[in-house]
Design an enzyme around this catalytic site. Structure first.
Site, mmCIF file in Angstrom:
data_model
loop_
_atom_site.group_PDB
_atom_site.id
_atom_site.type_symbol
_atom_site.label_atom_id
_atom_site.label_comp_id
_atom_site.label_asym_id
_atom_site.label_seq_id
_atom_site.Cartn_x
_atom_site.Cartn_y
_atom_site.Cartn_z
ATOM 1 N N LYS A 123 41.925 57.045 49.309
ATOM 2 C CA LYS A 123 40.755 57.370 50.183
ATOM 3 C C LYS A 123 40.807 59.032 50.016
ATOM 4 O O LYS A 123 39.617 59.673 50.037
ATOM 5 C CB LYS A 123 40.683 57.150 51.672
ATOM 6 N N SER A 153 35.209 56.530 52.845
ATOM 7 C CA SER A 153 36.552 56.814 52.587
ATOM 8 C C SER A 153 37.217 56.293 54.074
ATOM 9 O O SER A 153 36.878 55.485 54.409
ATOM 10 C CB SER A 153 36.317 58.392 52.707
ATOM 11 N N TYR A 182 46.669 53.260 50.064
ATOM 12 C CA TYR A 182 45.362 53.088 50.584
ATOM 13 C C TYR A 182 44.913 54.579 50.964
ATOM 14 O O TYR A 182 43.774 55.110 50.752
ATOM 15 C CB TYR A 182 45.450 52.271 51.777
ATOM 16 N N SER A 228 29.350 41.793 51.776
ATOM 17 C CA SER A 228 29.421 40.415 52.140
ATOM 18 C C SER A 228 30.068 40.298 53.576
ATOM 19 O O SER A 228 30.089 39.344 54.109
ATOM 20 C CB SER A 228 29.993 39.531 51.026
HETATM 21 N N1 LIG Z 1 37.951 48.349 58.893
HETATM 22 C C1 LIG Z 1 38.590 49.450 59.075
HETATM 23 O O1 LIG Z 1 39.098 49.990 59.973
HETATM 24 C C2 LIG Z 1 38.074 50.471 58.130
HETATM 25 C C3 LIG Z 1 38.316 52.060 58.395
HETATM 26 C C4 LIG Z 1 38.132 53.045 57.494
HETATM 27 C C5 LIG Z 1 37.606 52.723 56.312
HETATM 28 N N2 LIG Z 1 37.242 51.416 56.076
HETATM 29 C C6 LIG Z 1 36.683 51.133 54.553
HETATM 30 O O2 LIG Z 1 35.345 50.508 55.055
HETATM 31 C C7 LIG Z 1 35.140 49.632 53.808
HETATM 32 C C8 LIG Z 1 34.630 48.361 54.080
HETATM 33 O O3 LIG Z 1 35.715 47.455 54.696
HETATM 34 P P1 LIG Z 1 35.641 46.682 55.720
HETATM 35 O O4 LIG Z 1 36.518 46.995 56.957
HETATM 36 O O5 LIG Z 1 34.032 46.270 56.078
HETATM 37 O O6 LIG Z 1 36.344 45.426 55.202
HETATM 38 P P2 LIG Z 1 35.902 43.616 54.655
HETATM 39 O O7 LIG Z 1 35.259 43.115 55.977
HETATM 40 O O8 LIG Z 1 37.261 43.408 54.433
HETATM 41 O O9 LIG Z 1 34.933 44.100 53.611
HETATM 42 C C9 LIG Z 1 35.008 44.471 52.261
HETATM 43 C C10 LIG Z 1 34.178 44.270 51.322
HETATM 44 O O10 LIG Z 1 34.408 44.728 50.104
HETATM 45 C C11 LIG Z 1 34.012 43.529 49.297
HETATM 46 N N3 LIG Z 1 35.025 43.950 48.048
HETATM 47 C C12 LIG Z 1 36.392 43.810 48.068
HETATM 48 N N4 LIG Z 1 36.867 43.948 46.603
HETATM 49 C C13 LIG Z 1 35.843 43.784 46.075
HETATM 50 C C14 LIG Z 1 35.616 43.697 44.565
HETATM 51 N N5 LIG Z 1 36.559 44.001 43.751
HETATM 52 N N6 LIG Z 1 34.321 44.069 44.232
HETATM 53 C C15 LIG Z 1 33.138 43.944 44.827
HETATM 54 N N7 LIG Z 1 33.429 43.894 46.386
HETATM 55 C C16 LIG Z 1 34.492 43.898 46.777
HETATM 56 C C17 LIG Z 1 34.192 42.289 49.941
HETATM 57 O O11 LIG Z 1 33.439 41.564 49.320
HETATM 58 P P3 LIG Z 1 33.918 40.256 48.442
HETATM 59 O O12 LIG Z 1 35.322 39.771 48.917
HETATM 60 O O13 LIG Z 1 33.005 39.207 48.582
HETATM 61 O O14 LIG Z 1 33.988 40.582 46.970
HETATM 62 C C18 LIG Z 1 33.749 42.773 51.334
HETATM 63 O O15 LIG Z 1 32.448 42.634 51.197
HETATM 64 C C19 LIG Z 1 36.488 49.891 52.756
HETATM 65 O O16 LIG Z 1 36.165 50.790 51.726
HETATM 66 C C20 LIG Z 1 37.505 50.151 53.958
HETATM 67 O O17 LIG Z 1 38.452 50.887 53.124
HETATM 68 C C21 LIG Z 1 37.678 50.324 56.727
#
Ligand SMILES: NC(=O)c1ccc[n+]([C@@H]2O[C@H](COP(=O)([O-])OP(=O)(O)OC[C@H]3O[C@@H](n4cnc5c(N)ncnc54)[C@H](OP(=O)(O)O)[C@@H]3O)[C@@H](O)[C@H]2O)c1
Length: 266
Positions: A143, A125, A139, A10
């Site tokens: 990971k 991750s 966190y 989402s």
């Molecule tokens: N942004 C960065 O710098 C970064 C770097 C390395 C890794 N990551 C990883 O990338 C992944 C995506 O993160 P993002 O950066 O795109 O963050 P984001 O924009 O906050 O998106 C997080 C997504 O996870 C969903 N989510 C959270 N809790 C959930 C639950 N209990 N059940 C189902 N869905 C859930 C949220 O949807 P709803 O709230 O609608 O449920 C949302 O779609 C994560 O695993 C994060 O750790 C991010």
């Protein structure tokens, strides 16, 4: 055309990947707690901490499509603050979403992926799995657990022609930054250092890569016949992961500390 399931579709990386892959002609199902309003993405509302909800979602997808080819375990969140000030509830919740969510989703999909004759599981991750960030201990640990899980899983499911990759993005501009839950109270012994450290993290994320850079990497993994066990996203972060492998562990950790730990208490 592949049938692809993305958790956390989402927002951020998941949404961008869902848009990218559906535009390539794949059948994309997005799983998240909130509804996904994208024309070519089939939205299923489920919480990754709830195994039963994923089990029924994946059953429904398999009944409609007759196959499930790719699972992208992407749903995740962050918490920040010192280990000493973190509540057990927050630490448990983070592990429930970030790690148990990957387990629930993988366990629920495997029977269908095996029936499909093979597939790929791509676990999102982070570079923080390799270089643990102070004041983001839980966190980073969640990971690192995903990396370890991915290694074991890859060997377990190889006979079923299922391949596994742990994808480690660097900083990316997404909703992650505003969704990070900060410790409710930082004790005076840590507060100044936590504030400075979180400010560095937030600044790096806000000036980070576009989520589409992760979507492009994921698209290449979807297309490839043989995929690696690890894939880092971002040139700078590939160099950081490489350095973390060749430097003595204590030196690498001290370098991370000099960026994020603000060792002087004042
Ligand atoms: N942004 C960065 O710098 C970064 C770097 C390395 C890794 N990551 C990883 O990338 C992944 C995506 O993160 P993002 O950066 O795109 O963050 P984001 O924009 O906050 O998106 C997080 C997504 O996870 C969903 N989510 C959270 N809790 C959930 C639950 N209990 N059940 C189902 N869905 C859930 C949220 O949807 P709803 O709230 O609608 O449920 C949302 O779609 C994560 O695993 C994060 O750790 C991010």
């Amino acid at each position: 055309m592949k049938v692809i399931v993305i958790t956390g579709a989402s927002s951020g990386i998941g949404l961008s990947t869902a848009q990218f892959l559906s535009a390539k002609g794949h059948r994309v199902y997005g799983i998240s707690r909130s509804k996904i309003h994208e024309k070519n993405v089939m939205s299923i509302q489920a919480d990754v901490t709830d195994y039963a909800s994923l089990e029924s979602a994946y059953k429904e997808i398999f009944e409609v499509e007759g196959q499930i080819d790719i699972l992208i375990n992407n749903a995740g969140m962050g918490i920040s603050g010192s280990i000493e000030d973190t509540s057990s509830e927050d630490a448990n919740y983070l592990f429930n979403v970030n790690f148990m969510g990957v387990f629930n989703s993988t366990k629920a999909i495997l029977p269908y992926m095996r029936k499909s004759g093979g597939g790929k599981i791509l676990n999102i991750s982070s570079v923080a799995a390799k270089l643990s960030i102070p004041f983001q201990a839980f966190y980073s640990s969640s990971k690192a657990a995903i990396n370890s899980f991915s290694e074991a899983l890859a060997n377990e499911v190889a006979p079923f022609k299922i391949q596994v990759c742990a994808i480690m993005p660097g900083d990316i501009k997404t909703g992650f930054t505003k969704n990070r839950k900060k410790n409710e109270t930082d004790s005076p012994e840590y507060k100044g250092r936590v504030d400075k450290s979180v400010a560095v993290m937030e600044n790096d994320e806000r000036n980070g890569m576009d989520p589409e850079s992760a979507a492009r990497v994921i698209n290449r993994l979807v297309r490839k016949r043989r995929i690696p066990l690890y894939r880092t996203v971002g040139f700078k972060y590939k160099a950081i992961v490489f350095l973390s492998k060749i430097l003595p562990a204590k030196l690498a950790n001290n370098i991370v500390g000099s960026i994020y730990a603000f060792k002087k208490t004042k």
